[in-house]
Scaffold this active site. Structure first.
Site, PDB file in Angstrom:
ATOM      1  N   ASP A  70      39.893  41.839  35.902  1.00  0.00           N
ATOM      2  CA  ASP A  70      39.304  41.341  37.142  1.00  0.00           C
ATOM      3  C   ASP A  70      37.857  41.753  37.337  1.00  0.00           C
ATOM      4  O   ASP A  70      37.173  41.230  38.217  1.00  0.00           O
ATOM      5  CB  ASP A  70      40.080  41.945  38.318  1.00  0.00           C
TER       6      ASP A  70
HETATM    7  C1  GLC Z   1      39.228  45.628  41.944  1.00  0.00           C
HETATM    8  C2  GLC Z   1      39.978  46.473  40.939  1.00  0.00           C
HETATM    9  C3  GLC Z   1      40.870  45.662  40.074  1.00  0.00           C
HETATM   10  C4  GLC Z   1      41.691  44.729  40.900  1.00  0.00           C
HETATM   11  C5  GLC Z   1      40.845  43.918  41.880  1.00  0.00           C
HETATM   12  C6  GLC Z   1      41.738  43.091  42.758  1.00  0.00           C
HETATM   13  O1  GLC Z   1      38.356  44.798  41.296  1.00  0.00           O
HETATM   14  O2  GLC Z   1      39.106  47.254  40.141  1.00  0.00           O
HETATM   15  O3  GLC Z   1      41.707  46.529  39.324  1.00  0.00           O
HETATM   16  O4  GLC Z   1      42.373  43.856  40.068  1.00  0.00           O
HETATM   17  O5  GLC Z   1      40.081  44.787  42.663  1.00  0.00           O
HETATM   18  O6  GLC Z   1      41.085  42.401  43.710  1.00  0.00           O
HETATM   19  C1  GLC Z   2      44.695  44.868  38.797  1.00  0.00           C
HETATM   20  C2  GLC Z   2      45.057  43.456  39.165  1.00  0.00           C
HETATM   21  C3  GLC Z   2      45.368  42.626  37.943  1.00  0.00           C
HETATM   22  C4  GLC Z   2      44.287  42.776  36.931  1.00  0.00           C
HETATM   23  C5  GLC Z   2      44.043  44.234  36.589  1.00  0.00           C
HETATM   24  C6  GLC Z   2      42.898  44.431  35.618  1.00  0.00           C
HETATM   25  O1  GLC Z   2      45.835  45.550  38.341  1.00  0.00           O
HETATM   26  O2  GLC Z   2      46.157  43.429  40.045  1.00  0.00           O
HETATM   27  O3  GLC Z   2      45.499  41.287  38.313  1.00  0.00           O
HETATM   28  O4  GLC Z   2      44.660  42.073  35.781  1.00  0.00           O
HETATM   29  O5  GLC Z   2      43.728  44.914  37.774  1.00  0.00           O
HETATM   30  O6  GLC Z   2      41.677  44.174  36.207  1.00  0.00           O
END
Ligand code: GLC
Ligand code: GLC
Length: 808
Positions: free
Chosen positions: A483
């Site tokens: 993400d």
């Molecule tokens: C932030 C986190 C990530 C997560 C995202 C969700 O970017 O670092 O882990 O998936 O928020 O919105």
């Molecule tokens: C968080 C989010 C997931 C994403 C991950 C890596 O766990 O929930 O959707 O893939 O972060 O960024």
């Protein structure tokens, strides 16, 4: 260092000191009513949706960290204490918190009075029980005042914490005998209220917070408790609470049970009132009647235990190592069920306000619970698929109550569509229910625009093919699984969302990870295409996967590992050409899982690089070296200090991909060694470092570049649960349902010499005995005594017992 121990027979984690390194929590509820509860009684409750139907209040990020919950206070002749230790924190002569499957028991003892409280949500009830068992363990008679207290939340949890000009003038309650009715907003559009009751006469109550605590009083010493009596206050606006006072006299050795109930009650819109302004209490009375004796609570516990017995009998292992068995048999499936119920909404790190159901997260969670609740998985799949957009892309999130896509986040995460294929393939493999592929499912919840579920998968698959960049690799969009790799974002404005901002949209940034995921999904997709009699589509898919594999080897191979991505300008990310972020975990895991480079040697090479560069004592880091400054062209990943979150933590969700990849190249020892580093039961011994619960996975553990290397965060609600279950059960222990049969292909570490697994699948029971002699090559199988070729055991008829022996 440990702060408790596992009780395997009871399936409990027994915490023996209130001073754990962090609040260690559990979940109550299995259906529609849920609660979170910490080992010192903190937490809150809600009905279905943690944001829109919050029953009790909880203040996150508090000081101390975990105050607020469903508490009981004792005033024993002026000595005020709480049997859950918090919030008074008076020293206890004995403390124990037992977190079991959907229930918790907290016991505190002081000055000859032992109070054991059982917290559970009975099956079929929209309520939770707090059964308080008082025992006089001393030699003299005791007369104490017992107080219950919880704070009602004004339903919408976000509004509750932001809209004080309205909310402090809103609260309404009724009190009837020992039952407190919380009916804020019931006069207008709500047809639900909450009750807090006890099965005994009370000597007082309070429903106005200020009266109970005192304006300047706190949880450590509420005025009413210190004074020894409630004031029978009726909340009028301000902050409503539910507090009971009960005077208890106990002879030496005497035991007394009190059953408290916190319930959620709905009335039909036409039957809201008993008389003008007075709520219709009939359904509340019926609810309270069901839990008005201690025996009824015992019966509810028996039912709850048998619910879990049944679920957990689907897969069992006897590996000779209790740390493996308790993870696989109990705690990992338990966590998977919690992710099924909660998605990413409510934990001690997720506030229950922010996130809806994630498209990619929900599909991956499914991999961990589909064997436990296949019918509910089916329903979930259809809900998720209905939020797909007509072009094959998907809303990144949807709301549980409305099941509608979330417009604020929108779509454009180009890995999302493929996870639907993963989820559906897992479901069909588990159940054989091909009929789901013909279900008519809307796009974007529009009843006018529908297609079969298979048509949804087809659009998912082709969405990737239609959105490729200059190298022929899939375009990444706003982000892929990671993400925080936001390659079109270019944000220079504080506070702007990295996930939804695309200042340079329509870019050419490409993802090798999505390419790996695509190739990984293709065989399953092709099999599903054949199942719906679309053989040309199956061929097309296989050809597209072969072509994509070639593109990955041409443009996604860096020499010693797979490249991660190409940025907006066409520069490599995750390559030896980079100064920082030279190697990422995701493509090493997924490309090898997809089989890319397994024959030609790149796979082993990539995995060896992972071992050399990314591995630590606490698991495999997401990337190395981490970014030390903000990179406009990379986005959120470079916002975290080195070693945290996506910037080089041990992001546990992606570790099992490498474990699976290691089994694909036949290295069971390495796969298992990686698993042991992050599996909570193995980390129990270093709880002072790890800090979070030793019975569930955390999303991340700080990487070696962080000062607090080894410290975990974000426990419970993480795709880590599902993927580790897949890695250990389907690839290391090697029992995996496939379309044509149950694949039994263990890839075990040398230390596991004999393993027994039982697996229920499609109505038959498989009893598998594995003798691990450490021989390389394919395992040899016998089914009911007859040797078979290969490792796929045809499914037995429902009701049958199939004995499988494996030599490997
Ligand atoms: C932030 C986190 C990530 C997560 C995202 C969700 O970017 O670092 O882990 O998936 O928020 O919105
Ligand atoms: C968080 C989010 C997931 C994403 C991950 C890596 O766990 O929930 O959707 O893939 O972060 O960024």
């Amino acid at each position: 260092m440990r702060f408790g121990h596992f009780s395997d027979a009871a399936r409990e984690y027994v915490i023996t000191t209130p001073r754990t390194p962090y609040p260690w929590i559990n979940y109550l509820g299995t259906e529609e009513y849920f609660g979170l509860i910490s080992h010192t009684g903190g937490g809150y409750s809600f009905y279905r949706d943690a944001r829109m139907r919050r029953l009790t209040r909880y203040r996150y990020n508090n000081v101390p960290t975990d105050v607020g919950g469903r508490y009981f206070y004792v005033n024993d002749d002026g000595d005020v204490w709480t049997p859950s230790w918090a919030p008074v924190q008076a020293e206890l002569d004995h403390f124990e918190a037992r977190h079991g499957l959907s229930y918790t028991v907290i016991t505190g003892e002081r000055n000859g009075l032992r109070i054991e409280t059982l917290y559970l949500v009975p099956l079929g009830a929209t309520a939770e029980i707090h059964r308080v068992r008082l025992t006089n363990t001393g030699a003299t008679a005791k007369g104490v005042k017992l107080f219950s207290i919880l704070e009602f939340n004004l339903w919408n949890a976000l509004d509750d914490q932001t809209n004080y000009q309205r909310n402090l003038s809103l609260a309404e309650v009724e009190v009837d005998g020992s039952t407190i009715y919380h009916k804020t907003e019931y006069r207008e559009r709500r047809n639900h209220y909450a009750v807090h009751a006890v099965n005994a006469p009370i000597s007082g109550y309070d429903t106005d917070r200020e009266t109970f605590f005192g304006l300047y009083g706190g949880w450590n010493a509420p005025d009413a408790v210190v004074a020894g009596h409630c004031h029978n206050s009726i909340a009028s606006g301000w902050s409503p609470i539910g507090a009971h006072q009960i005077d208890v006299a106990l002879a030496p050795g005497e035991v007394r049970d009190l059953v408290f109930v916190l319930g959620y009650v709905e009335n039909e819109p036409g039957a809201k009132w008993e008389s003008p302004g007075v709520v219709n209490k009939a359904p509340a009375r019926a609810l309270l009647q069901r839990f008005s004796t201690s025996e009824q609570v015992d019966a509810a516990m028996v039912e709850l235990r048998s619910y879990w017995d049944d679920l957990l009998s689907t897969f069992t292992v006897d590996s000779g190592d209790p740390r493996v068995d308790r993870m696989v048999n109990v705690w990992n499936p338990y966590q998977c069920m919690v992710t099924f119920n909660m998605s990413r909404s409510a934990s001690y790190f997720e506030t229950g306000i922010g996130r809806g159901m994630g498209f990619r997260d929900s599909n991956q969670d499914l991999l961990g619970f589909v064997h436990l609740v296949p019918d509910r998985a089916r329903e979930r799949i259809l809900d998720i698929a209905a939020t797909q957009l007509p072009d094959g892309s998907a809303y990144h999130q949807y709301q549980l109550l409305t099941k509608r896509g979330n417009h604020d986040i929108g779509s454009g995460f180009n890995d999302d569509p493929l996870w639907l294929i993963e989820g559906v393939a897992a479901y069909v493999s588990e159940t054989g229910d091909l009929a789901i592929l013909d279900e008519d499912v809307p796009f974007d919840n529009d009843p006018e625009d529908t297609g079969t579920l298979f048509e949804h998968l087809r659009r998912s698959f082709h969405h990737v093919l239609h959105n490729r960049g200059p190298h022929g690799l899939p375009l990444i969009g706003r982000a892929d699984w990671n993400d925080c790799l936001n390659l079109n974002c270019f944000s220079e404005t504080p506070g702007e969302s990295f996930q939804t901002t695309e200042n340079l949209a329509g870019g050419s940034a490409e993802s090798v990870f999505i390419a790996g995921l695509f190739v990984h999904c293709a065989p399953d997709y092709a099999t599903l295409a054949e199942a719906v009699r679309a053989p040309e589509e199956a061929d097309r898919a296989r050809r597209a996967a072969a072509a994509m594999s070639a593109v990955v080897l041409d443009h996604g191979w860096d020499g010693d590992w797979f490249v991660r991505a190409y940025d907006y300008f066409g520069n490599k990310i995750g390559s030896s050409e980079c100064d920082e972020g030279r190697i990422y975990i995701e493509p090493q895991g997924f490309c090898v899982m997809a089989g890319i480079g397994v024959e030609s040697g790149e796979a082993v090479r990539a995995l060896d690089s992972v071992g050399k560069i990314l591995d630590t004592d606490h698991g495999i880091m997401l990337l190395q070296p981490p970014y030390t400054s903000y990179h406009l062209e990379l986005g959120e990943i470079s916002t975290y200090p080195p070693g945290y979150k996506e910037n080089g933590s041990i992001f546990c969700h992606s570790n099992p991909w490498v474990m699976i990849a290691e089994t694909m190249v036949g290295r069971g020892d390495r796969a298992f060694a990686y698993w042991k580093k992050i599996a909570p039961t193995f980390r129990e011994e270093i709880s002072e470092v790890h800090r979070l619960e030793p019975y569930v996975y955390a999303q991340m553990i700080a990487g070696k570049d962080a000062p607090r290397h080894g410290e975990a965060k974000n426990s419970w609600l993480t795709g880590t649960a599902a993927w580790n279950f897949v890695a250990i059960t389907q690839h290391i222990l090697g029992v995996k349902p496939e379309m044509e049969g149950l694949r039994v292909q263990p890839c075990l570490p040398a230390e596991m010499t004999k393993v027994e697994v039982t697996r229920r699948c499609r109505g038959a029971q498989y009893r598998i005995t594995v003798a691990n002699r450490g021989e390389s090559g394919s395992p040899r199988l016998a089914v009911d005594g007859q040797p078979i070729n290969g490792t796929v055991v045809p499914y037995g008829p429902a009701g049958s017992i199939v004995e499988i022996t494996v030599d490997c």
